[in-house]
Motif scaffolding. Structure first.
Motif, PDB file in Angstrom:
ATOM      1  N   LYS A 192      -0.504   2.359  -6.768  1.00 11.30           N
ATOM      2  CA  LYS A 192      -1.430   1.569  -7.594  1.00 11.30           C
ATOM      3  C   LYS A 192      -2.681   2.374  -7.939  1.00 11.30           C
ATOM      4  O   LYS A 192      -3.090   2.458  -9.101  1.00 11.30           O
ATOM      5  CB  LYS A 192      -1.843   0.281  -6.855  1.00 11.30           C
ATOM      6  N   SER A 193      -3.299   2.932  -6.901  1.00 10.83           N
ATOM      7  CA  SER A 193      -4.542   3.686  -7.139  1.00 10.83           C
ATOM      8  C   SER A 193      -4.287   4.871  -8.042  1.00 10.83           C
ATOM      9  O   SER A 193      -5.095   5.198  -8.918  1.00 10.83           O
ATOM     10  CB  SER A 193      -5.125   4.172  -5.823  1.00 10.83           C
ATOM     11  N   THR A 194      -3.128   5.488  -7.845  1.00 11.25           N
ATOM     12  CA  THR A 194      -2.801   6.643  -8.672  1.00 11.25           C
ATOM     13  C   THR A 194      -2.763   6.237 -10.142  1.00 11.25           C
ATOM     14  O   THR A 194      -3.341   6.913 -10.996  1.00 11.25           O
ATOM     15  CB  THR A 194      -1.441   7.224  -8.231  1.00 11.25           C
ATOM     16  N   SER A 211       0.842  -1.194   0.000  1.00  7.12           N
ATOM     17  CA  SER A 211       0.000   0.000   0.000  1.00  7.12           C
ATOM     18  C   SER A 211       0.882   1.250   0.000  1.00  7.12           C
ATOM     19  O   SER A 211       1.970   1.264   0.558  1.00  7.12           O
ATOM     20  CB  SER A 211      -0.954  -0.050   1.199  1.00  7.12           C
ATOM     21  N   GLY A 212       0.446   2.242  -0.706  1.00  7.03           N
ATOM     22  CA  GLY A 212       1.225   3.471  -0.839  1.00  7.03           C
ATOM     23  C   GLY A 212       2.180   3.412  -2.019  1.00  7.03           C
ATOM     24  O   GLY A 212       2.940   4.342  -2.264  1.00  7.03           O
ATOM     25  N   SER A 213       2.153   2.339  -2.808  1.00  2.00           N
ATOM     26  CA  SER A 213       3.134   2.210  -3.876  1.00  2.00           C
ATOM     27  C   SER A 213       2.702   2.928  -5.153  1.00  2.00           C
ATOM     28  O   SER A 213       3.461   3.017  -6.093  1.00  2.00           O
ATOM     29  CB  SER A 213       3.403   0.720  -4.162  1.00  2.00           C
TER      30      SER A 213
HETATM   31  N1  LIG Z   1      -4.031  13.553  -3.264  1.00  2.00           N
HETATM   32  C1  LIG Z   1      -2.812  13.200  -2.813  1.00  2.00           C
HETATM   33  N2  LIG Z   1      -2.007  14.159  -2.329  1.00  2.00           N
HETATM   34  C2  LIG Z   1      -0.764  13.821  -1.900  1.00  2.00           C
HETATM   35  N3  LIG Z   1      -0.272  12.603  -1.903  1.00  2.00           N
HETATM   36  C3  LIG Z   1      -1.053  11.619  -2.374  1.00  2.00           C
HETATM   37  C4  LIG Z   1      -2.362  11.868  -2.853  1.00  2.00           C
HETATM   38  N4  LIG Z   1      -2.900  10.711  -3.270  1.00  2.00           N
HETATM   39  C5  LIG Z   1      -1.945   9.768  -3.049  1.00  2.00           C
HETATM   40  N5  LIG Z   1      -0.839  10.316  -2.514  1.00  2.00           N
HETATM   41  C6  LIG Z   1       0.405   9.620  -2.197  1.00  2.00           C
HETATM   42  O1  LIG Z   1       0.877   8.961  -3.336  1.00  2.00           O
HETATM   43  C7  LIG Z   1       1.390   7.711  -2.996  1.00  2.00           C
HETATM   44  C8  LIG Z   1       0.650   6.634  -3.768  1.00  2.00           C
HETATM   45  O2  LIG Z   1      -0.687   6.559  -3.318  1.00  2.00           O
HETATM   46  P1  LIG Z   1      -1.723   5.499  -3.830  1.00  2.00           P
HETATM   47  O3  LIG Z   1      -1.695   5.539  -5.317  1.00  2.00           O
HETATM   48  O4  LIG Z   1      -3.010   5.763  -3.225  1.00  2.00           O
HETATM   49  O5  LIG Z   1      -1.121   4.147  -3.299  1.00  2.00           O
HETATM   50  P2  LIG Z   1      -1.774   2.704  -3.251  1.00  2.00           P
HETATM   51  O6  LIG Z   1      -3.085   2.753  -3.974  1.00  2.00           O
HETATM   52  O7  LIG Z   1      -0.792   1.879  -3.910  1.00  2.00           O
HETATM   53  O8  LIG Z   1      -1.916   2.371  -1.842  1.00  2.00           O
HETATM   54  C9  LIG Z   1       1.236   7.550  -1.500  1.00  2.00           C
HETATM   55  O9  LIG Z   1       2.459   7.881  -0.902  1.00  2.00           O
HETATM   56  C10 LIG Z   1       0.203   8.561  -1.140  1.00  2.00           C
HETATM   57  O10 LIG Z   1       0.445   9.054   0.128  1.00  2.00           O
END
Ligand SMILES: Nc1ncnc2c1ncn2[C@@H]1O[C@H](COP(=O)(O)OP(=O)(O)O)[C@@H](O)[C@H]1O
Ligand SMILES: [Mg+2]
Lengths: 793, 258
Positions: free
Chosen positions: B71-73, B67-69
């Motif tokens: 993926k969602s982004t 998590s935090g890698s």
């Molecule tokens: N809106 C945002 N503003 C700042 N940082 C973000 C935002 N959304 C995600 N992040 C950061 O980007 C990184 C990737 O997030 P995310 O894609 O949600 O990870 P995952 O889905 O793999 O858990 C994380 O470090 C998260 O803290």
């Protein structure tokens, strides 16, 4: 604050929560601020004005009793002084006259007052504005009331042509003065103050005595009272003493024209100060209730969590209460600041309007305390309802996944309605029905705002109507003429014969005191012909009322003051001539909007006074275009005390309405609009915040910006449309209450149903709604969808 | 608008031999140097660091990573919910990074289905109405009832989300996502809030959608076992793709245990 509870993380949450709802918090704080501002400002104005008035009255030794008399020997003064309760007595000569002002077609009615040849008057001192005092050896010097001199731009040293007791004299104005006795002046027979149409001049006692044949005598006594004095006893004693000399009845300060007017105006402000701020605070409390209830709803999990950690209900409740109190306190502080600022800005204007020569500035300290406490109290009260819900929340709530709100019940409600709708419309309707009380609250809130706006609009229209009714329906004359004394009927024919005069109607005005048990009122009877057409008596349906044989037709407000109804009778103490005391039945009520007149059939009046055929005034209808000609002829008729023109009287009324207490309605109208907007905007913001997640989901599904806006704004539109008819209803009834509040003894403000004002008020709400809608939907366009999905709700 | 109407839509018909069909297909997405940075300067978070990737039409892809890698982004950018800081995203013959908001809305409306961890159903609409929310605006929708039948929810059509279990809600969400017959289906931790048995049932539905409708499916998860059901597995860490695996014989969701 609460034991050893460490607030640091929660305080941070508090700060962030406030920041998150900053728009709404600001809107609510502003509504609170307006309430507190009104409180502080109006209390300050009232305190300052009444302090200044009292200081002025005292410093310039305004008399507390006025006793007009035909002619009394000067040595009676010693006896007046000996009356129990009398502190000081002063005598003077008062005369009626006319002043000719260059450029004006008609002479202006004047009152001439004497000042002692040597030294200061014991009572009734003057405040010098410019020029010098009177020289006792000069017989033709006069001091002139500042407001009159200003209205006509009179210069020191300027000659004045004054007719006194039938003789024309050339006087020189040597000084301009102000007097607490003449803060307001009105043309004879009129009620509405007008600086320009009544002159007040002071001359030396000996000069006036010569002009009015009153050497060694006086025709008015002035008294001041001791602290323990009983006014009624003093008045009775004075009357007993003066009756043999033609006393016309002593009266107290409360019946004195100028003081009565000033006091009414200050009282009007006082009433507004009492009524208006609570309305604002109540609305603010309602808005806070909505915001907090929403927040608690959204933070169920956090609340459950806090409880699971062992926070008590009180600690958790206090956390939310702090938010409420912070908003209320910020609003209250802002309100205090604004109140001081507005009070200071207005007090200068008011002092000018009331014609006080100096100003005792006073900010009422209790107003701040009351304002702040009321703001905090009402805010807290509104939110206590919400916090109750917090108590029933169990910690386990925090452990459950976020559950979708239950719509199954509200859907059943509206099954028939939603059948043919698309999904977006269904969402709107079901959400509204899911929390019907919340919807009702929003509808009620907007409706109240609209009601307030509507009633202010109705009041504006009411003032217009007062003008119309008074000058188009009731009084249709072009000019009215007052004679110096009661005249035989041929005075009327002399007027009738003037070329350019179309119609003349006889009138007789007789000063009286009306009594009904312990209610009494200083007034005057207006005797009119049986079927007077220029000055008409009209009932509440606008029909002309005939004046039957012998009986009084009372203005409605006067009937209320005297607590009398048609069929009952009044004790009428005549204050001229032989001063008979009569018992006259009340036979009808008249619709009037200005003053509180009492009508009676002219012949019946003369019969009662045993002076057949006497008149002392006349109403004139003049052929258009020939006014100047008529005025020129009137000017040369020696027995005319004054002529007043309807056009000028109307002007005076309009001026009055736009200044002083009358101007407050504009302020209130503006505030009403702000409130309406505040409520609508708040409703829109709440809808937007609550649906942030749903709306984001719609956008993710591919709904366009305008389709999503439809869901958001549809709700606002439904609420607005429901609020409009309710607002109409509230406004309708509220306008009667507010009209009552604005009405004084001097003028009544009628409230009635006017379709246009309802339209305008509805339009105001629609505009507020449109602007609010535009403001909240603007956020949809440039929103971070992924962030909205992460947000709660 | 003309740009978007030029998009080719894959046929919605069922394939007799899905594996054979997949091989004929071209790429659905190609990204080049895809970079996403949140914030600026010292506090900047580099969520995606120069990601190059290719997803073939009709594939079932699992994106695996802690998590935090990021993926969602990545998913959000591919799905047109968010914009990249730098780099390109090609969808069929078009560059998503060049589209304006209106075009992105159009793209989501016509081509993309989403399934999220927390379902995101409209609480004020019933299961069927939630699906109709999409069929009302889609070009070639499946009937709502059919979409719900596909996910095994033929019966509870008139229940509100509050009356459904988590697994059922997620299946409604999937039905809603596939009802428009999307080109791609993005699922962000679709089983994250479900127990393993319910989770398997949901994965079964996703696999069926992929096989029967030919929809490209991309599943984000941090549960490594899920990878077994994918045609292609992208191992993600620190905003970068570390490894790409291909499964010649994807496992059935029923056989996955976590
Ligand atoms: N809106 C945002 N503003 C700042 N940082 C973000 C935002 N959304 C995600 N992040 C950061 O980007 C990184 C990737 O997030 P995310 O894609 O949600 O990870 P995952 O889905 O793999 O858990 C994380 O470090 C998260 O803290
Ligand atoms: Mg994620």
């Amino acid at each position: 604050m609460l034991g050893s509870w460490q607030v640091a993380p929660l305080t941070a949450k508090l700060g962030r929560d406030l920041w998150r709802i900053k728009g709404q918090a600001a809107a609510i704080a502003v509504v609170i601020a307006i309430g507190v501002m009104m409180q502080v400002m109006m209390a300050g104005l009232v305190a300052s004005l009444s302090e200044t008035r009292d200081a002025y009255y005292q410093g310039y030794r305004l008399a507390q009793v006025f006793a007009p008399v035909a002619r009394a020997p000067e040595n009676l003064r010693a006896e007046l002084t000996r009356i129990e309760g009398v502190a000081q007595a002063e005598t003077r000569i008062v005369g009626a006259g006319r002043v000719e002002i260059e450029g004006r077609p008609l002479p202006i009615a004047a009152r001439l007052l004497s000042l002692p040849d040597f030294g200061e008057p014991r009572l009734g001192a003057l405040f010098p504005v410019s020029g010098r005092g009177l020289d006792a050896s000069a017989r033709n010097e006069a001091l002139v009331l500042e407001s009159f001199a200003k209205a006509h731009d009179l210069k020191l040293g300027e000659p004045l042509t004054v007719t006194m007791n039938g003789h024309r004299r050339q006087l020189t104005m040597v000084g301009r003065v102000q007097s607490p006795e003449f803060l307001y002046t009105a043309a004879p027979g009129e009620l509405i103050p007008d600086d320009a149409r009544f002159a007040v001049l002071w001359m030396s006692r000996s000069a006036l005595a010569a002009n009015y044949d009153l050497d060694g005598a006086f025709n008015e006594a002035l008294l001041s009272l001791t602290r323990q004095a009983r006014l009624t006893a003093v008045l009775a004693a004075v009357d007993r003493l003066l009756t043999p000399y033609g006393g016309q009845g002593a009266y107290g300060l409360e019946d004195q024209f100028s003081n009565r007017f000033v006091s009414e105006e200050i009282k009007g402000l006082e009433v507004s100060a009492l009524v208006v701020p609570p309305i604002f605070l109540a609305i603010a409390a309602f808005l806070l209730y909505i915001v907090i209830s929403r927040m608690v709803q959204a933070e169920r999990q956090e609340i459950g969590l806090m409880k699971a950690f062992g926070y008590t209900n009180i600690e958790v409740g206090w956390h939310y209460m702090q938010l409420v109190l912070a908003i209320a306190f910020a609003g209250a502080l802002l309100g205090c600041g604004l109140g001081i600022w507005a009070g200071q800005a207005l007090i200068g204007l008011y002092t000018q309007y009331y014609k006080f020569p100096f100003l005792v500035f006073q900010m009422e300290p209790s107003a701040f305390v009351i304002g702040i406490l009321a703001a905090l109290g009402s805010a807290a009260a509104g939110s206590l309802f919400v916090l109750r819900r917090l108590v029933s929340l169990v910690p386990a709530e925090a452990m459950r996944p976020p559950a979708p709100a239950d719509f199954s019940r509200s859907a059943r409600w509206a099954q028939g309605l939603t059948g043919l709708m698309d999904q977006l419309s269904r969402m709107i309707l079901r959400r509204l029905l899911r929390q019907p009380w919340r919807m009702a609250g929003a509808v009620l809130g907007i409706a109240s705002g609209m009601g307030l706006t509507l009633s202010m609009l109705t009041i504006y229209a009411g003032f217009e109507r007062a003008l119309d009714l008074t000058f188009q329906v009731l009084d249709r004359s072009d000019a009215s003429v007052a004679f110096l004394r009661p005249m035989p009927p041929d005075a009327l024919s002399a007027l009738q014969r003037l070329p350019g005069v179309w119609q003349v109607e006889a009138q007789r005005h007789v000063p009286v005191v009306l009594r009904n048990g312990r209610h009494s009122h200083k007034s005057s009877l207006t005797g009119l012909g049986h079927q007077a057409r220029l000055l008409r008596v009209v009932d509440d349906k606008g029909r002309q009322q005939e004046l039957p044989g012998a009986g009084l037709v009372l203005a409605k407000p006067l009937a209320k003051i005297l607590n009398v109804q048609p069929g009952e009778s009044l004790r009428v103490e005549v204050r001229e001539g032989a001063r008979p005391v009569l018992q006259i039945p009340v036979v009808g009520l008249a619709e009037t909007l200005m003053g509180a007149p009492v009508y009676i059939n002219l012949e019946a009046l003369n019969r009662l006074l045993q002076q057949p055929g006497r008149i002392n005034a006349a109403a004139l209808e003049i052929e258009p275009g020939r006014e100047a000609e008529v005025y020129r002829q009137l000017k040369d008729m020696p027995l005319i005390a004054g002529v007043s023109l309807q056009a000028e009287a109307k002007q005076a009324f309009e001026t009055l309405m736009d200044q002083g207490a009358g101007a407050m309605r504009f302020v209130m109208g503006f505030m009403a609009f702000i409130i309406t907007f505040g409520i609508v905007y708040n409703a829109a913001r709440v809808a937007q915040a609550e649906r942030a997640r749903d709306l984001a989901s719609l956008q993710i599904l591919g709904y366009s910006h305008s389709e999503v806006a439809y869901v958001l704004l549809g709700e606002l539109a439904v609420i607005t449309l429901l609020a409009i008819p309710l607002g109409s209803l509230i406004g309708h009834f509220l306008s009667f209450a507010i009209a009552e509040g604005f009405s004084t003894e001097l003028y009544q403000v009628p409230a009635r149903f006017i379709p246009q004002t309802h339209g305008t008020a509805a339009l105001t709400v629609l505009c507020a709604s449109a602007v609010s809608g535009w403001l909240v939907q603007r956020g949809l366009a440039k929103r971070d969808l992924t962030a909205a999905l992460k947000s709660r709700e | 608008m003309s740009l978007l109407s030029a998009f080719k839509r894959p046929p919605a018909a069922l394939f007799d031999d899905p594996a054979a069909a997949k091989q004929q297909r071209g790429p659905a997405y190609i990204t080049r140097d895809l970079t996403k940075t949140y914030g600026e300067g010292r506090s900047a978070v580099h969520a995606l660091r120069s990601v190059d990737l290719e997803i073939t039409q009709g594939e079932l892809v699992v994106l695996l990573g802690p998590s935090g890698s990021g993926k969602s982004t990545l998913l959000n950018i591919l799905g047109g919910l968010d914009r990249a800081t730098a780099g390109q995203v090609h969808f069929l013959d078009h560059d998503l990074t060049l589209m304006n908001d209106r075009q992105l809305t159009r793209y989501r409306r016509d081509h993309v289905g989403f399934v999220f961890q927390f379902y995101n159903l409209m609480p004020s609409l019933t299961a069927r109405e939630n699906v109709e929310l999409v069929t009302e605006i889609a070009r070639q929708p499946l009937p709502a009832d059919e979409a719900l039948a596909l996910v095994g929810l033929g019966e509870r059509l008139d229940h509100f989300p509050s009356q459904l279990s988590g697994g059922e809600q997620q299946r409604v969400a999937i039905a809603r996502a596939i009802a428009k017959q999307p080109t791609v289906l993005f699922c962000d931790e679709p089983t994250g809030a479900l127990d393993s048995q319910t989770g398997r049932a949901v994965l079964r539905v996703l696999a069926d959608v992929n096989r029967k409708l030919g929809t490209t499916v991309m599943i984000v998860t941090h549960a490594a076992a899920t990878a077994a059901m994918a045609d292609k597995v992208l191992h993600f860490a620190d905003g970068q793709i570390r490894k790409v695996e291909r499964n010649a014989n994807p496992a059935a969701p029923e056989d996955i245990h976590w």
